[in-house]
Design an enzyme around this catalytic site. Structure first.
Site, short mmCIF file in Angstrom:
data_model
loop_
_atom_site.label_atom_id
_atom_site.label_comp_id
_atom_site.label_asym_id
_atom_site.label_seq_id
_atom_site.Cartn_x
_atom_site.Cartn_y
_atom_site.Cartn_z
N ASN A 1 -3.06 9.61 -7.02
CA ASN A 1 -1.80 10.36 -7.07
C ASN A 1 -0.58 9.47 -6.80
O ASN A 1 0.51 9.98 -6.52
CB ASN A 1 -1.84 11.49 -6.03
CG ASN A 1 -2.93 12.50 -6.32
OD1 ASN A 1 -2.99 13.06 -7.41
ND2 ASN A 1 -3.81 12.73 -5.36
N SER B 1 -2.79 0.67 -4.30
CA SER B 1 -3.24 1.85 -3.55
C SER B 1 -4.55 2.40 -4.09
O SER B 1 -4.84 2.28 -5.27
CB SER B 1 -2.17 2.94 -3.66
OG SER B 1 -2.66 4.20 -3.24
N ALA B 2 -5.34 3.02 -3.21
CA ALA B 2 -6.60 3.66 -3.63
C ALA B 2 -6.34 5.04 -4.23
O ALA B 2 -7.23 5.65 -4.81
CB ALA B 2 -7.54 3.79 -2.44
N SER B 3 -5.11 5.53 -4.10
CA SER B 3 -4.81 6.91 -4.51
C SER B 3 -4.66 7.07 -6.02
O SER B 3 -4.05 6.24 -6.69
CB SER B 3 -3.53 7.39 -3.84
OG SER B 3 -3.17 8.67 -4.34
N LYS C 1 -11.12 -1.02 -1.65
CA LYS C 1 -10.86 -1.87 -0.50
C LYS C 1 -12.02 -1.67 0.49
O LYS C 1 -12.48 -0.55 0.62
CB LYS C 1 -9.54 -1.45 0.19
CG LYS C 1 -8.30 -1.53 -0.71
CD LYS C 1 -7.11 -0.88 -0.03
CE LYS C 1 -5.92 -0.78 -1.00
NZ LYS C 1 -4.76 -0.08 -0.45
N ASP D 1 0.88 -1.16 0.00
CA ASP D 1 0.00 0.00 0.00
C ASP D 1 0.93 1.22 0.00
O ASP D 1 2.13 1.09 0.29
CB ASP D 1 -0.89 -0.03 1.25
CG ASP D 1 -1.70 1.23 1.41
OD1 ASP D 1 -2.36 1.65 0.43
OD2 ASP D 1 -1.69 1.81 2.52
N LEU D 2 0.40 2.40 -0.34
CA LEU D 2 1.26 3.60 -0.41
C LEU D 2 1.14 4.47 0.84
O LEU D 2 2.06 4.51 1.68
CB LEU D 2 0.90 4.42 -1.65
CG LEU D 2 1.65 5.74 -1.81
CD1 LEU D 2 3.13 5.50 -2.12
CD2 LEU D 2 1.02 6.58 -2.93
N ASP D 3 -0.03 5.14 0.96
CA ASP D 3 -0.24 6.10 2.05
C ASP D 3 -0.21 5.38 3.40
O ASP D 3 -1.02 4.49 3.65
CB ASP D 3 -1.59 6.80 1.88
CG ASP D 3 -1.66 7.65 0.60
OD1 ASP D 3 -1.03 8.70 0.60
OD2 ASP D 3 -2.31 7.22 -0.35
N LYS E 1 -8.51 6.81 6.05
CA LYS E 1 -7.38 5.98 5.60
C LYS E 1 -7.84 4.83 4.71
O LYS E 1 -8.73 4.07 5.10
CB LYS E 1 -6.57 5.48 6.79
CG LYS E 1 -5.86 6.62 7.49
CD LYS E 1 -4.91 6.17 8.56
CE LYS E 1 -4.16 7.39 9.10
NZ LYS E 1 -3.37 7.08 10.29
N GLY E 2 -7.26 4.73 3.54
CA GLY E 2 -7.60 3.65 2.62
C GLY E 2 -8.90 3.89 1.87
O GLY E 2 -9.31 3.07 1.05
N ARG F 1 -11.12 9.14 -2.57
CA ARG F 1 -11.31 10.59 -2.43
C ARG F 1 -12.80 10.94 -2.40
O ARG F 1 -13.25 11.74 -1.58
CB ARG F 1 -10.64 11.31 -3.61
CG ARG F 1 -10.49 12.81 -3.40
CD ARG F 1 -9.88 13.47 -4.63
NE ARG F 1 -8.70 12.75 -5.11
CZ ARG F 1 -8.17 12.93 -6.30
NH1 ARG F 1 -8.69 13.80 -7.15
NH2 ARG F 1 -7.11 12.23 -6.67
N THR G 1 1.60 10.25 3.99
CA THR G 1 0.86 11.32 3.32
C THR G 1 -0.46 11.61 4.02
O THR G 1 -1.13 12.59 3.67
CB THR G 1 0.59 10.94 1.85
OG1 THR G 1 0.32 9.54 1.81
CG2 THR G 1 1.77 11.27 0.97
N GLU H 1 -0.06 -3.34 4.63
CA GLU H 1 -1.18 -2.41 4.71
C GLU H 1 -1.26 -1.71 6.07
O GLU H 1 -0.96 -2.32 7.09
CB GLU H 1 -2.50 -3.19 4.53
CG GLU H 1 -3.15 -3.05 3.18
CD GLU H 1 -3.68 -1.66 2.88
OE1 GLU H 1 -3.74 -0.81 3.80
OE2 GLU H 1 -4.01 -1.41 1.71
N ASP H 2 -1.72 -0.46 6.07
CA ASP H 2 -1.93 0.26 7.33
C ASP H 2 -3.40 0.52 7.63
O ASP H 2 -3.73 1.10 8.66
CB ASP H 2 -1.19 1.61 7.32
CG ASP H 2 -1.88 2.61 6.42
OD1 ASP H 2 -2.24 2.23 5.28
OD2 ASP H 2 -2.08 3.75 6.86
C1 G6P Z 1 -5.30 6.37 0.14
C2 G6P Z 1 -5.40 7.18 1.41
C3 G6P Z 1 -6.76 7.84 1.52
C4 G6P Z 1 -7.07 8.62 0.26
C5 G6P Z 1 -7.03 7.71 -0.95
C6 G6P Z 1 -7.29 8.45 -2.25
O1 G6P Z 1 -6.04 5.21 0.28
O2 G6P Z 1 -5.17 6.37 2.54
O3 G6P Z 1 -6.79 8.67 2.65
O4 G6P Z 1 -8.32 9.25 0.37
O5 G6P Z 1 -5.75 7.10 -1.01
O6 G6P Z 1 -6.21 9.32 -2.50
P1 G6P Z 1 -6.16 10.38 -3.67
O7 G6P Z 1 -4.70 10.74 -3.74
O8 G6P Z 1 -6.64 9.73 -4.92
O9 G6P Z 1 -7.03 11.52 -3.27
MG MG Z 2 -2.77 3.20 3.50
#
Ligand code: G6P
Ligand code: MG
Length: 220
Positions: A117, A113-115, A144, A8-10, A44-45, A48, A16, A168-169
């Site tokens: 970014n 990752s769900a991000s 997730k 996982d990233l964040d 977390k996780g 957006r 972040t 994972e966190d």
């Molecule tokens: C991760 C973080 C979340 C965040 C999600 C989407 O899972 O833990 O807190 O909302 O990514 O990130 P993004 O960068 O796409 O807004």
């Molecule tokens: Mg995370």
């Protein structure tokens, strides 16, 4: 059978969460309410879009679709300003060491990752070259705890799901790894992440012997 490692990233590779928090808090304050660090735990996780839905619930705000879209963009613009300033000093302790250890052994590595970014963040902290596959918020349809993100990662690595290890966190992330029948490793609070197969506060606690045992393990 070969094994694959999925990160996982964040909260696992970089912290972040603090930048997400600052950006969400700014939006909340503009809309006239407070947003606390404790409330940020719920984010977390979480995608957006879902985060904004929860934020607006907290503030008791009903948004039009236009407002909703505008606030999504606004939060991300603020978040990206923090990301812009990131560098490799923000990699969490011993993450680079573990990545290098796996790389030296030619173990395939993916990001799950769900991000949306994820790629720019990995670029900023100079970790992009370690990843054989990046599965992020742009490539998944189900969030997730659905296992989709990790199953796509395993597929991209050419590794069977039950031969993958996930770091994972977030509770939802541990549940996703378990649902994918992967070895789940909680990074962070052991109480909160008690559904994980193994728990560590951070990567500094993880010995080479433990990593080696994961690499040798054939199936979950
Ligand atoms: C991760 C973080 C979340 C965040 C999600 C989407 O899972 O833990 O807190 O909302 O990514 O990130 P993004 O960068 O796409 O807004
Ligand atoms: Mg995370």
């Amino acid at each position: 059978e070969k094994v694959g490692f999925i990160f996982d990233l964040d909260g696992v590779i970089v912290d972040t969460a603090k930048y997400h928090y600052l950006a969400w808090r700014k939006l909340a304050n503009e809309l006239g309410f407070e947003f606390t660090k404790d409330q940020n735990e719920l984010f977390k996780g979480v995608s957006r879009k879902r985060c904004l839905e929860i934020l607006l619930d907290i503030g008791n705000i009903t948004a039009t679709q236009d407002q909703f879209d505008k606030w999504m963009v606004e939060k991300n613009v603020d978040y990206l300003a923090y990301i812009e300033k990131m560098n490799s000093s923000e990699i969490l302790p011993d993450v680079a060491k573990v990545l290098q250890y796996l790389k030296n052994k030619n173990i395939p590595i993916a990001l799950g990752s769900a991000s949306k970014n994820a790629r720019p963040i990995l670029e900023k902290v100079d970790l992009l070259p370690y990843f054989d596959s990046i599965v992020d918020g742009n490539s998944v349809t189900k969030a997730k705890p659905d296992p989709e993100v990790f199953l796509i990662a395993a597929d991209n690595l050419g590794v069977a799901a039950n031969s993958c290890v996930v770091f994972e966190d977030a509770v939802a992330g541990i549940q996703a790894a378990n649902a994918a029948n992967m070895v789940s490793i909680g990074i962070g609070d052991t109480e909160i992440l008690n559904e994980a197969d193994y728990n560590f506060n951070d990567f500094t606690e993880m010995s080479d012997d433990f990593l080696e045992s994961l690499i040798k393990k054939q199936h979950k």
